[in-house]
Design a protein around this motif. Sequence first.
Motif, PDB file in Angstrom:
ATOM      1  N   THR A 159       0.842  -1.199   0.000  1.00 24.43           N
ATOM      2  CA  THR A 159       0.000   0.000   0.000  1.00 24.43           C
ATOM      3  C   THR A 159       0.874   1.244   0.000  1.00 24.43           C
ATOM      4  N   GLY A 160       0.209   2.402   0.011  1.00 20.57           N
ATOM      5  CA  GLY A 160       0.939   3.654   0.041  1.00 20.57           C
ATOM      6  C   GLY A 160       1.480   4.041  -1.318  1.00 20.57           C
ATOM      7  N   SER A 161       2.349   5.018  -1.332  1.00 16.94           N
ATOM      8  CA  SER A 161       2.896   5.538  -2.578  1.00 16.94           C
ATOM      9  C   SER A 161       4.230   4.871  -2.912  1.00 16.94           C
ATOM     10  N   ILE A 162       4.695   5.097  -4.137  1.00 13.49           N
ATOM     11  CA  ILE A 162       5.996   4.579  -4.570  1.00 13.49           C
ATOM     12  C   ILE A 162       7.068   5.509  -3.999  1.00 13.49           C
ATOM     13  N   PRO A 163       7.994   4.986  -3.192  1.00 11.13           N
ATOM     14  CA  PRO A 163       8.987   5.846  -2.544  1.00 11.13           C
ATOM     15  C   PRO A 163       9.877   6.576  -3.552  1.00 11.13           C
ATOM     16  N   ALA A 164      10.207   7.819  -3.242  1.00 12.96           N
ATOM     17  CA  ALA A 164      11.072   8.607  -4.117  1.00 12.96           C
ATOM     18  C   ALA A 164      12.464   7.999  -4.226  1.00 12.96           C
ATOM     19  N   SER A 165      12.914   7.300  -3.169  1.00 11.07           N
ATOM     20  CA  SER A 165      14.268   6.738  -3.179  1.00 11.07           C
ATOM     21  C   SER A 165      14.429   5.620  -4.197  1.00 11.07           C
ATOM     22  N   LEU A 166      13.327   5.166  -4.778  1.00 13.09           N
ATOM     23  CA  LEU A 166      13.419   4.147  -5.827  1.00 13.09           C
ATOM     24  C   LEU A 166      14.308   4.640  -6.972  1.00 13.09           C
ATOM     25  N   SER A 167      14.371   5.948  -7.146  1.00 14.16           N
ATOM     26  CA  SER A 167      15.182   6.529  -8.227  1.00 14.16           C
ATOM     27  C   SER A 167      16.673   6.266  -8.029  1.00 14.16           C
ATOM     28  N   GLN A 168      17.072   5.830  -6.828  1.00 14.72           N
ATOM     29  CA  GLN A 168      18.477   5.531  -6.563  1.00 14.72           C
ATOM     30  C   GLN A 168      18.900   4.176  -7.124  1.00 14.72           C
ATOM     31  N   LEU A 169      17.934   3.347  -7.533  1.00 10.87           N
ATOM     32  CA  LEU A 169      18.243   1.999  -8.046  1.00 10.87           C
ATOM     33  C   LEU A 169      18.560   2.095  -9.528  1.00 10.87           C
ATOM     34  N   THR A 170      19.628   2.795  -9.853  1.00 11.66           N
ATOM     35  CA  THR A 170      19.923   3.157 -11.233  1.00 11.66           C
ATOM     36  C   THR A 170      20.373   1.979 -12.087  1.00 11.66           C
ATOM     37  N   GLY A 171      20.635   0.831 -11.476  1.00 14.80           N
ATOM     38  CA  GLY A 171      21.015  -0.346 -12.251  1.00 14.80           C
ATOM     39  C   GLY A 171      19.841  -1.171 -12.721  1.00 14.80           C
ATOM     40  N   LEU A 172      18.620  -0.808 -12.310  1.00 17.34           N
ATOM     41  CA  LEU A 172      17.440  -1.611 -12.645  1.00 17.34           C
ATOM     42  C   LEU A 172      17.218  -1.688 -14.148  1.00 17.34           C
ATOM     43  N   THR A 173      16.941  -2.895 -14.619  1.00 21.88           N
ATOM     44  CA  THR A 173      16.464  -3.086 -15.990  1.00 21.88           C
ATOM     45  C   THR A 173      14.984  -3.467 -16.000  1.00 21.88           C
ATOM     46  N   GLN A 174      14.492  -4.009 -14.879  1.00 23.84           N
ATOM     47  CA  GLN A 174      13.085  -4.391 -14.790  1.00 23.84           C
ATOM     48  C   GLN A 174      12.526  -3.958 -13.444  1.00 23.84           C
ATOM     49  N   LEU A 175      11.391  -3.254 -13.491  1.00 22.49           N
ATOM     50  CA  LEU A 175      10.673  -2.853 -12.284  1.00 22.49           C
ATOM     51  C   LEU A 175       9.220  -3.268 -12.437  1.00 22.49           C
ATOM     52  N   ASN A 176       8.760  -4.129 -11.542  1.00 24.79           N
ATOM     53  CA  ASN A 176       7.393  -4.646 -11.618  1.00 24.79           C
ATOM     54  C   ASN A 176       6.732  -4.523 -10.249  1.00 24.79           C
ATOM     55  N   LEU A 177       5.807  -3.563 -10.139  1.00 30.22           N
ATOM     56  CA  LEU A 177       5.038  -3.357  -8.911  1.00 30.22           C
ATOM     57  C   LEU A 177       3.548  -3.608  -9.165  1.00 30.22           C
ATOM     58  N   ALA A 178       3.228  -4.312 -10.224  1.00 25.80           N
ATOM     59  CA  ALA A 178       1.830  -4.507 -10.637  1.00 25.80           C
ATOM     60  C   ALA A 178       1.044  -5.315  -9.619  1.00 25.80           C
ATOM     61  N   GLY A 179      -0.273  -5.130  -9.635  1.00 26.33           N
ATOM     62  CA  GLY A 179      -1.160  -5.972  -8.844  1.00 26.33           C
ATOM     63  C   GLY A 179      -1.036  -5.770  -7.356  1.00 26.33           C
ATOM     64  N   ASN A 180      -0.841  -4.526  -6.931  1.00 24.74           N
ATOM     65  CA  ASN A 180      -0.821  -4.202  -5.513  1.00 24.74           C
ATOM     66  C   ASN A 180      -1.919  -3.186  -5.208  1.00 24.74           C
TER      67      ASN A 180
END
Length: 472
Positions: A159-180
């Motif tokens: 629940t809640g919002s997507i944290p701003a610090s997610l932007s620090q994960l600069t190596g990500l090639t895949q981000l999947n937060l679906a179905g929450n």
Amino acid sequence: MKSLILFLSLLTLQCLRATSRVCHVDDLAGLLAFKSGITDDPSGLLESWNGTDCCSWFGVTCLSNDRVTSLWLTGQPERPDGYLSGTISPSLAKLRDLDGLYLMNLRNITGKFPVWLYGLPSLLFVYLGNNRLSGPLPVDIGKLGTQLDVLSLAGNRFTGSIPASLSQLTGLTQLNLAGNLITGKFPIGIGSLRNLTQLQLHNNQLSQPIPEIFSSIHQLRFLNLSHNKFSGKIPNSISSLSSTLAFLELGHNSLAGQIPSFLGNFQTLDTLDLSHNNFTGPVPKTFSNLTKIFNLDLSHNSLSDPFPVMNVKGIESLDLSNNNFHLGKIPNWVTLSPIIYSLKLAKCGIKINLTNWKPKETYFYDFIDLSENQISGSPIPLLNRTEYLVGFRAAGNRLSFDLGKLKFAGTMKELDLSRNLVFGGVPNSVAGLEKLDLSRNSLCGKLPPTKFPASAFVGNKCLCGSPLPACK
């Protein structure tokens, strides 16, 4: 002789080491603590977790010396007992060389996001999809590190919002937060994830306009923001993805305005879903450039004529239903498609005799919806050529044919011919369907035994028998 004895001794020692292999004591302790946190394992996923050689346990991989590098446990959704119940023990932080944590489809794993993952310096892959993890995503989730390649938390209860610090994960090639149950707005910081190839935020409760952040994510191939509450227009910055994007899914939102013409310039687009929004005006003429598109869904908008002539080599799935189109006929590029399996053209202003419609290929069809048009004739020549048809809907037309001559594919589950001019009797074969509506036609005779309610048969000429009144 001494050399032979020494060789045999060394060989024996090596064999003893192989047969009595033990994994690192910290890894063993961490895995046993994880096992103790599992309260139910009906399918026996952890049956092999005994002894001291944890590298031989099911789901455990050791690639360097005696240290565990990945833990892979996945449930089986098709099996009622294919799950694990319990929590994820923080003692897994003892697995210092872990680069991949794959706990997927276990369904009954509860608890909050495992912040102990921050302490694993080699972690590359986190797959925790389809469990029952809950609570807000931690505000410091960026501590997972710039080395992280994949973060998949789909199908949980965050629940809640997507944290701003997610932007620090600069190596990500895949981000999947679906179905929450994630709320709030689309975080601008995602534009900092320049290596992303997949971004999936669908089936949440995100709202407000989608920001202009896509010009910095040049490698994106999969973008799915469907089933949210986004408003406003399609961002212009998406146009910068014209050479890479293969899947663009924005359906089931509150997006509005005209469909931008730049979407017709997407060279590699396979799937475009803009359904269930508030788009208006005509479909851009540039859509004629989408020669490689296989799946196109523009249904449930307020789009209007004219519809462009497409130069598609082979459409697989097409849905233009419930707009303000007046197509007149089924487009030639649809008729000539060699691989189409799903065709939905409900309420598209089609005026044809279905008897005369001769599609190039019918073998692969699994669903056809031609409801609410002005179609006459008979579907028999079409449907008797299908092998794998699951559903056929043609309610609200002028079809006139003997229902008893219709051949039902063994795969058929749904048939809606309501509000037509269908005559004859109801065949026994309808009993094998899951959904049926034959109401308001000219059918006659005694009904075969079925599970369907009276509403499936009302308004016919002279049908009788259960669930309608008894025959006289």
